[in-house]
Every structure is written in C-alpha cells, then in structure tokens.
Design a protein around this motif. Structure first.
Motif, PDB file in Angstrom:
ATOM      1  N   ASP A 129       6.136  -1.698  -0.710  1.00  0.00           N
ATOM      2  CA  ASP A 129       6.753  -0.491  -1.259  1.00  0.00           C
ATOM      3  C   ASP A 129       7.168  -0.687  -2.717  1.00  0.00           C
ATOM      4  O   ASP A 129       7.145   0.251  -3.514  1.00  0.00           O
ATOM      5  CB  ASP A 129       7.977  -0.097  -0.428  1.00  0.00           C
ATOM      6  CG  ASP A 129       7.608   0.511   0.909  1.00  0.00           C
ATOM      7  OD1 ASP A 129       6.489   1.059   1.026  1.00  0.00           O
ATOM      8  OD2 ASP A 129       8.430   0.435   1.837  1.00  0.00           O
ATOM      9  N   THR A 130       7.556  -1.900  -3.057  1.00  0.00           N
ATOM     10  CA  THR A 130       8.008  -2.182  -4.422  1.00  0.00           C
ATOM     11  C   THR A 130       6.853  -2.217  -5.418  1.00  0.00           C
ATOM     12  O   THR A 130       6.983  -1.710  -6.540  1.00  0.00           O
ATOM     13  CB  THR A 130       8.748  -3.539  -4.468  1.00  0.00           C
ATOM     14  OG1 THR A 130       9.893  -3.476  -3.615  1.00  0.00           O
ATOM     15  CG2 THR A 130       9.201  -3.876  -5.889  1.00  0.00           C
ATOM     16  N   TYR A 131       5.707  -2.755  -5.014  1.00  0.00           N
ATOM     17  CA  TYR A 131       4.662  -3.044  -5.996  1.00  0.00           C
ATOM     18  C   TYR A 131       3.429  -2.152  -5.904  1.00  0.00           C
ATOM     19  O   TYR A 131       2.586  -2.180  -6.804  1.00  0.00           O
ATOM     20  CB  TYR A 131       4.256  -4.522  -5.906  1.00  0.00           C
ATOM     21  CG  TYR A 131       5.403  -5.420  -6.309  1.00  0.00           C
ATOM     22  CD1 TYR A 131       5.842  -5.473  -7.636  1.00  0.00           C
ATOM     23  CD2 TYR A 131       6.104  -6.178  -5.364  1.00  0.00           C
ATOM     24  CE1 TYR A 131       6.910  -6.262  -8.004  1.00  0.00           C
ATOM     25  CE2 TYR A 131       7.177  -6.973  -5.733  1.00  0.00           C
ATOM     26  CZ  TYR A 131       7.579  -7.007  -7.052  1.00  0.00           C
ATOM     27  OH  TYR A 131       8.652  -7.788  -7.425  1.00  0.00           O
ATOM     28  N   LEU A 132       3.304  -1.341  -4.850  1.00  0.00           N
ATOM     29  CA  LEU A 132       2.229  -0.364  -4.833  1.00  0.00           C
ATOM     30  C   LEU A 132       2.631   0.853  -5.665  1.00  0.00           C
ATOM     31  O   LEU A 132       3.808   1.183  -5.787  1.00  0.00           O
ATOM     32  CB  LEU A 132       1.915   0.068  -3.401  1.00  0.00           C
ATOM     33  CG  LEU A 132       1.273  -0.981  -2.494  1.00  0.00           C
ATOM     34  CD1 LEU A 132       1.041  -0.394  -1.103  1.00  0.00           C
ATOM     35  CD2 LEU A 132      -0.030  -1.517  -3.070  1.00  0.00           C
ATOM     36  N   THR A 133       1.630   1.520  -6.213  1.00  0.00           N
ATOM     37  CA  THR A 133       1.865   2.693  -7.053  1.00  0.00           C
ATOM     38  C   THR A 133       1.680   3.963  -6.226  1.00  0.00           C
ATOM     39  O   THR A 133       0.586   4.185  -5.684  1.00  0.00           O
ATOM     40  CB  THR A 133       0.888   2.712  -8.244  1.00  0.00           C
ATOM     41  OG1 THR A 133       1.058   1.516  -9.013  1.00  0.00           O
ATOM     42  CG2 THR A 133       1.135   3.928  -9.132  1.00  0.00           C
ATOM     43  N   PRO A 134       2.706   4.792  -6.084  1.00  0.00           N
ATOM     44  CA  PRO A 134       2.571   6.020  -5.296  1.00  0.00           C
ATOM     45  C   PRO A 134       1.434   6.895  -5.815  1.00  0.00           C
ATOM     46  O   PRO A 134       1.272   7.081  -7.040  1.00  0.00           O
ATOM     47  CB  PRO A 134       3.928   6.707  -5.482  1.00  0.00           C
ATOM     48  CG  PRO A 134       4.876   5.605  -5.839  1.00  0.00           C
ATOM     49  CD  PRO A 134       4.066   4.626  -6.649  1.00  0.00           C
ATOM     50  N   GLY A 135       0.633   7.428  -4.917  1.00  0.00           N
ATOM     51  CA  GLY A 135      -0.441   8.335  -5.293  1.00  0.00           C
ATOM     52  C   GLY A 135      -1.717   7.664  -5.755  1.00  0.00           C
ATOM     53  O   GLY A 135      -2.730   8.330  -5.967  1.00  0.00           O
ATOM     54  N   ARG A 136      -1.704   6.366  -5.917  1.00  0.00           N
ATOM     55  CA  ARG A 136      -2.895   5.661  -6.382  1.00  0.00           C
ATOM     56  C   ARG A 136      -3.836   5.365  -5.216  1.00  0.00           C
ATOM     57  O   ARG A 136      -3.395   5.112  -4.097  1.00  0.00           O
ATOM     58  CB  ARG A 136      -2.493   4.348  -7.053  1.00  0.00           C
ATOM     59  CG  ARG A 136      -3.674   3.517  -7.539  1.00  0.00           C
ATOM     60  CD  ARG A 136      -3.233   2.205  -8.156  1.00  0.00           C
ATOM     61  NE  ARG A 136      -4.371   1.408  -8.552  1.00  0.00           N
ATOM     62  CZ  ARG A 136      -4.294   0.193  -9.077  1.00  0.00           C
ATOM     63  NH1 ARG A 136      -3.105  -0.375  -9.277  1.00  0.00           N
ATOM     64  NH2 ARG A 136      -5.398  -0.473  -9.415  1.00  0.00           N
ATOM     65  N   SER A 137      -5.140   5.381  -5.465  1.00  0.00           N
ATOM     66  CA  SER A 137      -6.128   4.992  -4.466  1.00  0.00           C
ATOM     67  C   SER A 137      -6.525   3.532  -4.685  1.00  0.00           C
ATOM     68  O   SER A 137      -6.721   3.101  -5.827  1.00  0.00           O
ATOM     69  CB  SER A 137      -7.371   5.886  -4.553  1.00  0.00           C
ATOM     70  OG  SER A 137      -7.037   7.220  -4.222  1.00  0.00           O
ATOM     71  N   TYR A 138      -6.652   2.806  -3.591  1.00  0.00           N
ATOM     72  CA  TYR A 138      -7.023   1.389  -3.643  1.00  0.00           C
ATOM     73  C   TYR A 138      -8.338   1.191  -2.905  1.00  0.00           C
ATOM     74  O   TYR A 138      -8.774   2.028  -2.114  1.00  0.00           O
ATOM     75  CB  TYR A 138      -5.932   0.530  -2.997  1.00  0.00           C
ATOM     76  CG  TYR A 138      -4.624   0.542  -3.750  1.00  0.00           C
ATOM     77  CD1 TYR A 138      -4.326  -0.430  -4.702  1.00  0.00           C
ATOM     78  CD2 TYR A 138      -3.673   1.545  -3.514  1.00  0.00           C
ATOM     79  CE1 TYR A 138      -3.115  -0.410  -5.393  1.00  0.00           C
ATOM     80  CE2 TYR A 138      -2.464   1.575  -4.199  1.00  0.00           C
ATOM     81  CZ  TYR A 138      -2.195   0.587  -5.142  1.00  0.00           C
ATOM     82  OH  TYR A 138      -1.002   0.609  -5.838  1.00  0.00           O
ATOM     83  N   TYR A 139      -8.961   0.045  -3.154  1.00  0.00           N
ATOM     84  CA  TYR A 139     -10.188  -0.301  -2.452  1.00  0.00           C
ATOM     85  C   TYR A 139      -9.855  -1.268  -1.318  1.00  0.00           C
ATOM     86  O   TYR A 139      -8.732  -1.735  -1.183  1.00  0.00           O
ATOM     87  CB  TYR A 139     -11.220  -0.844  -3.439  1.00  0.00           C
ATOM     88  CG  TYR A 139     -11.740   0.261  -4.332  1.00  0.00           C
ATOM     89  CD1 TYR A 139     -12.877   0.980  -3.990  1.00  0.00           C
ATOM     90  CD2 TYR A 139     -11.053   0.634  -5.490  1.00  0.00           C
ATOM     91  CE1 TYR A 139     -13.332   2.032  -4.777  1.00  0.00           C
ATOM     92  CE2 TYR A 139     -11.493   1.684  -6.279  1.00  0.00           C
ATOM     93  CZ  TYR A 139     -12.635   2.378  -5.918  1.00  0.00           C
ATOM     94  OH  TYR A 139     -13.072   3.430  -6.684  1.00  0.00           O
ATOM     95  N   ASN A 140     -10.848  -1.545  -0.486  1.00  0.00           N
ATOM     96  CA  ASN A 140     -10.601  -2.151   0.819  1.00  0.00           C
ATOM     97  C   ASN A 140     -10.801  -3.663   0.805  1.00  0.00           C
ATOM     98  O   ASN A 140     -11.898  -4.149   0.564  1.00  0.00           O
ATOM     99  CB  ASN A 140     -11.535  -1.510   1.851  1.00  0.00           C
ATOM    100  CG  ASN A 140     -11.034  -1.673   3.257  1.00  0.00           C
ATOM    101  OD1 ASN A 140     -10.622  -2.751   3.664  1.00  0.00           O
ATOM    102  ND2 ASN A 140     -11.084  -0.593   4.030  1.00  0.00           N
ATOM    103  N   THR A 141      -9.735  -4.387   1.100  1.00  0.00           N
ATOM    104  CA  THR A 141      -9.814  -5.845   1.113  1.00  0.00           C
ATOM    105  C   THR A 141     -10.661  -6.370   2.268  1.00  0.00           C
ATOM    106  O   THR A 141     -11.144  -7.504   2.229  1.00  0.00           O
ATOM    107  CB  THR A 141      -8.402  -6.465   1.168  1.00  0.00           C
ATOM    108  OG1 THR A 141      -8.470  -7.861   0.837  1.00  0.00           O
ATOM    109  CG2 THR A 141      -7.789  -6.319   2.550  1.00  0.00           C
ATOM    110  N   PHE A 142     -10.885  -5.540   3.301  1.00  0.00           N
ATOM    111  CA  PHE A 142     -11.662  -5.992   4.445  1.00  0.00           C
ATOM    112  C   PHE A 142     -13.162  -5.997   4.187  1.00  0.00           C
ATOM    113  O   PHE A 142     -13.938  -6.280   5.109  1.00  0.00           O
ATOM    114  CB  PHE A 142     -11.332  -5.151   5.681  1.00  0.00           C
ATOM    115  CG  PHE A 142      -9.926  -5.349   6.184  1.00  0.00           C
ATOM    116  CD1 PHE A 142      -9.332  -6.601   6.156  1.00  0.00           C
ATOM    117  CD2 PHE A 142      -9.183  -4.285   6.678  1.00  0.00           C
ATOM    118  CE1 PHE A 142      -8.034  -6.793   6.616  1.00  0.00           C
ATOM    119  CE2 PHE A 142      -7.894  -4.472   7.145  1.00  0.00           C
ATOM    120  CZ  PHE A 142      -7.313  -5.728   7.108  1.00  0.00           C
ATOM    121  N   ILE A 143     -13.592  -5.723   2.958  1.00  0.00           N
ATOM    122  CA  ILE A 143     -15.000  -5.929   2.613  1.00  0.00           C
ATOM    123  C   ILE A 143     -15.405  -7.376   2.868  1.00  0.00           C
ATOM    124  O   ILE A 143     -16.574  -7.658   3.161  1.00  0.00           O
ATOM    125  CB  ILE A 143     -15.315  -5.554   1.147  1.00  0.00           C
ATOM    126  CG1 ILE A 143     -14.455  -6.361   0.170  1.00  0.00           C
ATOM    127  CG2 ILE A 143     -15.185  -4.056   0.915  1.00  0.00           C
ATOM    128  CD1 ILE A 143     -14.839  -6.177  -1.296  1.00  0.00           C
TER     129      ILE A 143
END
Length: 300
Positions: A129-143
């Motif tokens: 919660d502290t370090y993620l950016t609200p509203g931002r899209s991320y890619y998938n680490t499970f690749i």
C-alpha cells in the motif's frame, strides 16, 4: 534424497505459521487499500516482445527487503531497500515493473499458493500500500512463474512457448548465480542464437553489485540480458535498461520449466541446479558439461 530432521522440523514450523496467519487473514477480512490492475501473463509477454522491454519483477522477497527484512539468500541493507523503492516507483515506457496478480481472485491458484499470499498480505500488505501507485497498471511477475502455483496447468506449455519468443535468435547473456545453470539439460533457450554467462554469488549477490554491473556494462549493446539473481536482478535490470540494454529479470523461469517437464506437483529439487525453495535444493551434484563451461565469460 533423504530429508534431515531439521528440514522436516523447519517445514512443519513453516506450515503452522502460514496456517495461523492464513486463518487470521480470513477471519479479519483484511483488505488492501490499493488493488492494482495487473496485465495478464499473455499481455505482459506480448508487450516485452513488441517493444523489446526490460523487466524488473517484485514478489514477496523484494517487498520484504524494502521493509529491511532479510530473506533466505539475501541480507537486508539500507541501500538495497532504497534501490528497490526507486525501481518499483519508476515509470518508463520500455521498462516494465511487474508484480503478482494475487491481490484478488485467488481461486485460480493452488491451496498452497492461496494460503501463502493471504499470509503475506496479512503481514506485509502495508508495504504494498505504501509503495504502489494508485491507478497505475502493472505487468505480471508470473511470466516467469507460469506453472507450479496455478491450480490448472493447462495453459503453462503455451505460456512457456510465448516466453521463448522473447529470445528467439537473440544473443543471450545470462547473469545468474553460480549454481543456477539456466537452460542446462533442457531446451528452454535452444532458439537463442548464442548463450554466454556471467556467474555471480548464489547468496548475498547484492554485496557484489558494482562488480556485477561493471562486467555487464562491458558487453555489446545488442545482447539480451536474462538475469536470475534474486532481488539483485530487480535492480540490475533497471540499471542496464537505463544504460541502453534490454535486460529481463527471469527469476525462477528455468526451474519452473524443469518442474513442468517433470510434471511436479510441489516444489522439488532439480539435479545439478540450485533450488532455494525446495527442502533439498541446495544439495547440488554438478556435472561437467563442456558447452556450459565454454559459455562462461567470467565469475564475479
């Protein structure tokens, strides 16, 4: 391979702790403040191939180190924490920050994986919660973890085939722990045009970070770096991207591929390769493959 009494005791203790916090998570109905959008494995791989993106991946280990808590193969430090925070908060079009898609809809995962992530978020969700950016899209680490933790493994062969497209006819340099031996004994990287290796310490690799980076920066800009070096890879992929290279933190992809080939249903050791997540994974019987030794550029 026989398990020692200590291995068995440690495993029992781990399972008791995980079950306890998993229960607390379910009873408390604790929710994350930030539920990020995470692209699918397919879309993440397609983005990497289309734009030749670099990749830094964040999982439970990286977030613990941000919180200055050690993990099994990397001691904590103020510098490593700061660098990981810098990378997770970076925003570059061709450098992808990848996180897990386990913040919700855990039904697709095995029971073991579900209880692990519930425990993790109960204990360390505040760091996300502290370090993620609200509203931002991320890619998938499970690749790079497209097999073991999924309840249905029907898509795993297809995901690995998609992954292979990243290095088709590319000149690869692995930056890996000295016992990782990516691709040895399997065909995962057979479609690459060439393979070379920079070998690094399997434990506390970040202590040698400057030396590892220096060796990497000596290489041709057209190579593709595939890095399997724990949280060190997360930072290194970012720094190499900044220096004009394509660098991908591939984590456990080779071990996941080995498990797929074995049809393994739990995390087991792989002969001749370091598997930190298996009980006996540190017990390595090294073979003397001539091709492998010819590929080594240097050891740091």
């Amino acid at each position: 391979m026989k398990y020692s009494k200590k291995m068995i005791a440690d495993k029992i203790k781990y399972n008791i702790i995980v079950e306890f916090y998993n229960m607390l998570h379910l009873l408390s109905k604790k929710k994350q403040q930030i539920i990020p959008k995470v692209f699918s494995i397919e879309k993440s791989i397609e983005k990497i191939i289309a734009d030749r993106c670099s990749v830094s991946r964040f999982g439970d280990g990286e977030i613990l180190l941000i919180g200055k808590k050690p993990i099994r193969f990397q001691q904590e430090s103020d510098l490593l924490s700061r660098r990981l925070i810098e990378v997770i908060q970076s925003q570059n079009e061709n450098h992808l920050v990848c996180i897990s898609d386990s913040f919700q809809e855990l039904e697709r995962y095995t029971r073991r994986a579900r209880r692990f992530w519930r425990t993790h978020f109960y204990l360390y969700g505040n760091l996300w919660d502290t370090y993620l950016t609200p509203g931002r899209s991320y890619y998938n680490t499970f690749i790079t973890r497209p097999y073991m933790d999924f309840k249905s493994k029907a898509s795993s062969p297809r995901w690995f085939n998609l992954l292979k497209g990243i290095w088709t006819q590319r000149s690869i340099i692995f930056i890996e722990g000295e016992k990782s031996r990516l691709g040895v004994g399997n065909d995962l990287f057979d479609n690459a045009s060439s393979i070379r290796r920079i070998l690094c310490p399997p434990v506390n690799a970040f202590d040698k970070y400057e030396a590892i980076l220096e060796k990497a920066l000596e290489q041709d800009k057209n190579v593709l770096f595939l890095i399997a070096l724990g949280p060190t890879a997360t930072v290194l992929a970012y720094d190499l991207y900044q220096a004009g290279y394509q660098a991908i933190d591939v984590g456990h992809v080779d071990i996941e591929y080995e498990w797929l080939r074995m049809g393994a249903m739990h995390k087991v050791s792989v002969p001749s390769k370091y598997v930190n997540e298996a009980l006996t994974g540190k017990e390595i019987a090294l073979a003397m493959e001539e091709d492998y030794h010819r590929q080594i550029i240097c050891s740091v």
